[in-house]
Write a protein that holds these residues in place. Sequence first.
Motif, PDB file in Angstrom:
ATOM      1  N   SER A 123     -67.574  13.538  85.632  1.00 23.38           N
ATOM      2  CA  SER A 123     -67.671  14.381  84.432  1.00 23.38           C
ATOM      3  C   SER A 123     -66.769  15.614  84.520  1.00 23.38           C
ATOM      4  N   PHE A 124     -66.502  16.068  85.745  1.00 24.47           N
ATOM      5  CA  PHE A 124     -65.690  17.275  85.918  1.00 24.47           C
ATOM      6  C   PHE A 124     -64.205  17.010  85.671  1.00 24.47           C
ATOM      7  N   LYS A 125     -63.840  15.753  85.461  1.00 29.16           N
ATOM      8  CA  LYS A 125     -62.448  15.404  85.198  1.00 29.16           C
ATOM      9  C   LYS A 125     -62.174  15.203  83.704  1.00 29.16           C
ATOM     10  N   PHE A 126     -63.223  15.378  82.863  1.00 27.73           N
ATOM     11  CA  PHE A 126     -63.077  15.110  81.429  1.00 27.73           C
ATOM     12  C   PHE A 126     -63.596  16.271  80.597  1.00 27.73           C
ATOM     13  N   ASN A 127     -63.117  16.326  79.369  1.00 28.57           N
ATOM     14  CA  ASN A 127     -63.642  17.326  78.433  1.00 28.57           C
ATOM     15  C   ASN A 127     -65.077  16.984  78.042  1.00 28.57           C
ATOM     16  N   ARG A 128     -65.287  15.715  77.673  1.00 24.33           N
ATOM     17  CA  ARG A 128     -66.617  15.253  77.295  1.00 24.33           C
ATOM     18  C   ARG A 128     -66.840  13.835  77.816  1.00 24.33           C
ATOM     19  N   VAL A 129     -68.112  13.499  78.007  1.00 20.69           N
ATOM     20  CA  VAL A 129     -68.477  12.159  78.472  1.00 20.69           C
ATOM     21  C   VAL A 129     -69.600  11.623  77.590  1.00 20.69           C
ATOM     22  N   LEU A 130     -69.466  10.370  77.164  1.00 20.51           N
ATOM     23  CA  LEU A 130     -70.534   9.647  76.491  1.00 20.51           C
ATOM     24  C   LEU A 130     -70.877   8.451  77.368  1.00 20.51           C
ATOM     25  N   ALA A 131     -72.137   8.371  77.811  1.00 19.34           N
ATOM     26  CA  ALA A 131     -72.539   7.332  78.767  1.00 19.34           C
ATOM     27  C   ALA A 131     -73.766   6.594  78.255  1.00 19.34           C
ATOM     28  N   THR A 132     -73.790   5.284  78.474  1.00 22.07           N
ATOM     29  CA  THR A 132     -74.902   4.468  77.983  1.00 22.07           C
ATOM     30  C   THR A 132     -75.567   3.693  79.113  1.00 22.07           C
ATOM     31  N   GLU A 133     -76.852   3.445  78.918  1.00 22.54           N
ATOM     32  CA  GLU A 133     -77.651   2.685  79.888  1.00 22.54           C
ATOM     33  C   GLU A 133     -78.908   2.213  79.164  1.00 22.54           C
ATOM     34  N   ILE A 134     -79.357   0.991  79.464  1.00 20.66           N
ATOM     35  CA  ILE A 134     -80.504   0.435  78.761  1.00 20.66           C
ATOM     36  C   ILE A 134     -81.831   0.890  79.365  1.00 20.66           C
ATOM     37  N   SER A 135     -81.833   1.276  80.645  1.00 22.81           N
ATOM     38  CA  SER A 135     -83.075   1.634  81.334  1.00 22.81           C
ATOM     39  C   SER A 135     -83.529   3.039  80.952  1.00 22.81           C
TER      40      SER A 135
ATOM     41  N   GLY B 114     -75.153  21.053  87.213  1.00 27.83           N
ATOM     42  CA  GLY B 114     -74.440  21.950  86.316  1.00 27.83           C
ATOM     43  C   GLY B 114     -73.481  21.257  85.375  1.00 27.83           C
ATOM     44  N   VAL B 115     -73.829  20.034  84.952  1.00 24.03           N
ATOM     45  CA  VAL B 115     -72.975  19.271  84.026  1.00 24.03           C
ATOM     46  C   VAL B 115     -73.467  19.503  82.607  1.00 24.03           C
ATOM     47  N   SER B 116     -72.597  19.988  81.742  1.00 24.35           N
ATOM     48  CA  SER B 116     -72.996  20.303  80.368  1.00 24.35           C
ATOM     49  C   SER B 116     -72.161  19.563  79.321  1.00 24.35           C
ATOM     50  N   ASN B 117     -71.236  18.729  79.758  1.00 24.29           N
ATOM     51  CA  ASN B 117     -70.320  18.071  78.813  1.00 24.29           C
ATOM     52  C   ASN B 117     -70.650  16.604  78.589  1.00 24.29           C
ATOM     53  N   THR B 118     -71.861  16.170  78.990  1.00 25.77           N
ATOM     54  CA  THR B 118     -72.184  14.741  78.989  1.00 25.77           C
ATOM     55  C   THR B 118     -73.391  14.443  78.110  1.00 25.77           C
ATOM     56  N   LYS B 119     -73.255  13.390  77.292  1.00 29.55           N
ATOM     57  CA  LYS B 119     -74.352  12.879  76.477  1.00 29.55           C
ATOM     58  C   LYS B 119     -74.710  11.477  76.950  1.00 29.55           C
ATOM     59  N   PHE B 120     -76.022  11.211  77.043  1.00 26.40           N
ATOM     60  CA  PHE B 120     -76.491   9.895  77.461  1.00 26.40           C
ATOM     61  C   PHE B 120     -77.190   9.204  76.301  1.00 26.40           C
ATOM     62  N   LEU B 121     -76.926   7.909  76.161  1.00 20.32           N
ATOM     63  CA  LEU B 121     -77.565   7.092  75.139  1.00 20.32           C
ATOM     64  C   LEU B 121     -78.329   5.963  75.792  1.00 20.32           C
ATOM     65  N   ARG B 122     -79.591   5.785  75.398  1.00 23.73           N
ATOM     66  CA  ARG B 122     -80.348   4.630  75.890  1.00 23.73           C
ATOM     67  C   ARG B 122     -80.088   3.468  74.952  1.00 23.73           C
ATOM     68  N   MET B 123     -78.984   2.787  75.206  1.00 27.71           N
ATOM     69  CA  MET B 123     -78.556   1.658  74.387  1.00 27.71           C
ATOM     70  C   MET B 123     -77.867   0.645  75.291  1.00 27.71           C
TER      71      MET B 123
ATOM     72  N   SER C  34     -56.419  13.087  80.986  1.00 26.42           N
ATOM     73  CA  SER C  34     -57.726  12.733  80.435  1.00 26.42           C
ATOM     74  C   SER C  34     -58.147  13.660  79.309  1.00 26.42           C
ATOM     75  N   ASP C  35     -58.952  13.103  78.413  1.00 20.61           N
ATOM     76  CA  ASP C  35     -59.658  13.888  77.404  1.00 20.61           C
ATOM     77  C   ASP C  35     -61.140  13.539  77.525  1.00 20.61           C
ATOM     78  N   ASP C  36     -61.601  12.484  76.835  1.00 19.18           N
ATOM     79  CA  ASP C  36     -63.011  12.108  76.898  1.00 19.18           C
ATOM     80  C   ASP C  36     -63.181  10.762  77.612  1.00 19.18           C
ATOM     81  N   LEU C  37     -64.375  10.577  78.184  1.00 15.23           N
ATOM     82  CA  LEU C  37     -64.706   9.344  78.899  1.00 15.23           C
ATOM     83  C   LEU C  37     -65.861   8.637  78.215  1.00 15.23           C
ATOM     84  N   LEU C  38     -65.730   7.320  78.055  1.00 16.41           N
ATOM     85  CA  LEU C  38     -66.837   6.463  77.643  1.00 16.41           C
ATOM     86  C   LEU C  38     -67.243   5.630  78.848  1.00 16.41           C
ATOM     87  N   GLU C  39     -68.521   5.704  79.229  1.00 17.45           N
ATOM     88  CA  GLU C  39     -69.010   4.932  80.360  1.00 17.45           C
ATOM     89  C   GLU C  39     -70.129   4.007  79.908  1.00 17.45           C
ATOM     90  N   LEU C  40     -70.016   2.738  80.253  1.00 14.98           N
ATOM     91  CA  LEU C  40     -71.039   1.750  79.960  1.00 14.98           C
ATOM     92  C   LEU C  40     -71.737   1.342  81.258  1.00 14.98           C
TER      93      LEU C  40
END
Length: 365
Positions: A228-240, A255-264, A210-216
């Motif tokens: 998140s602990f299995k990836f270098n970085r995570v980008l995750a999206t949710e509409i709510s 203690g998760v610091s490698n994850t970005k969330f998008l409200r999309m 693994s490297d990065d994860l995209l979650e929808l």
Amino acid sequence: MNCKHLKECGSCTLFMPYDEQVKLKLDLVSENFGEFYDGGFEFFTSNSTHYRTRAEFGIWHDNDKISYTMNHAHGGKLCIDECLKVSDKIFTIMPKLLSKISENDNLKQKLFGVEFLQSSSEVLITLLYHKKLDESYLNDIRNLADALEVKILARSRKVKILSDELDLKDELNINGKKFELKLSETAFTQPNKAINEKMISWAGECVCDSDDLLELYCGHGNFTIPLSFKFNRVLATEISKSSIANAKQNCQINGVSNTKFLRMSADELMSAFNKEREFNRLKDIDIFDYNFTHVLVDPPRAGLSKSVIEFIKNYENIIYISCCMDSLKRDLKHLNKTHKVLKFGVFDQFANTHHVECGVLLKRF
């Protein structure tokens, strides 16, 4: 299941010993997905009773008496006085709640539904009304909450009254590691906590190289935080909006610091990746800087849109969590053209029903 309402209540649709239910569901999954997968289907069993930590019931008024209702198997409503599917704690509270409300005309009048949500920290009961509520109800709601040792939320159109400050937290045990997730009262939560933990563990086993994860469709971070602990970085999206707020708090709690969330929405993110339009919400995130080795999708019953399918086909590993076999089968017909199914998990989220949830790991040819 030795339920007095069996075969009348429309909630349960299988009336056979649990081992026979497992065989039936395995046969059903094999029949529907054998064209995509020739390996062994992993089946994750549930308790056959007292497994639901989230449940909803209607309320029936018969003069001064009130009862819980479910849909009748042959149409209309069925009055019930127990449900063996709900957790032990909710099962114990249900008759006490009805008794207390029956003694209070203010709380009883125009009540049409009750929702239960049990987290690891507390039980929240939501009372639904067909009348306008105001602060005059607060004392009655607080007294009811104190008597049952729960939190009470009374709701009517555009109004909600809470008995006390909410502190809904759930604790997940994933392969011996504990995660704490904060919830809002409107958050979607998996109703079968034990199966939810098995789904998350299964998804984690799908991750390698693994490297990065995209979650929808990430919700409040149910899969995001443990994975998140299995990836270098995570980008995750949710509409709510509320789910994204909870997800960000859950990162801090765990203690998760490698994850970005998008409200999309998923389709909005597809437009951004295709450079069809610009989004102000992306001004501080370079979505093209990620190296996504895995994509995780957990869509609603409708499944994936065409734009999402076409997009995720570009990535090597797809983990697809599905609550609807029909939409999963439809989507696999497209994904099967570029990806091979390597693992297939079957999760018995709702024992005594025909429903199953599925997890599929696909790898690009």
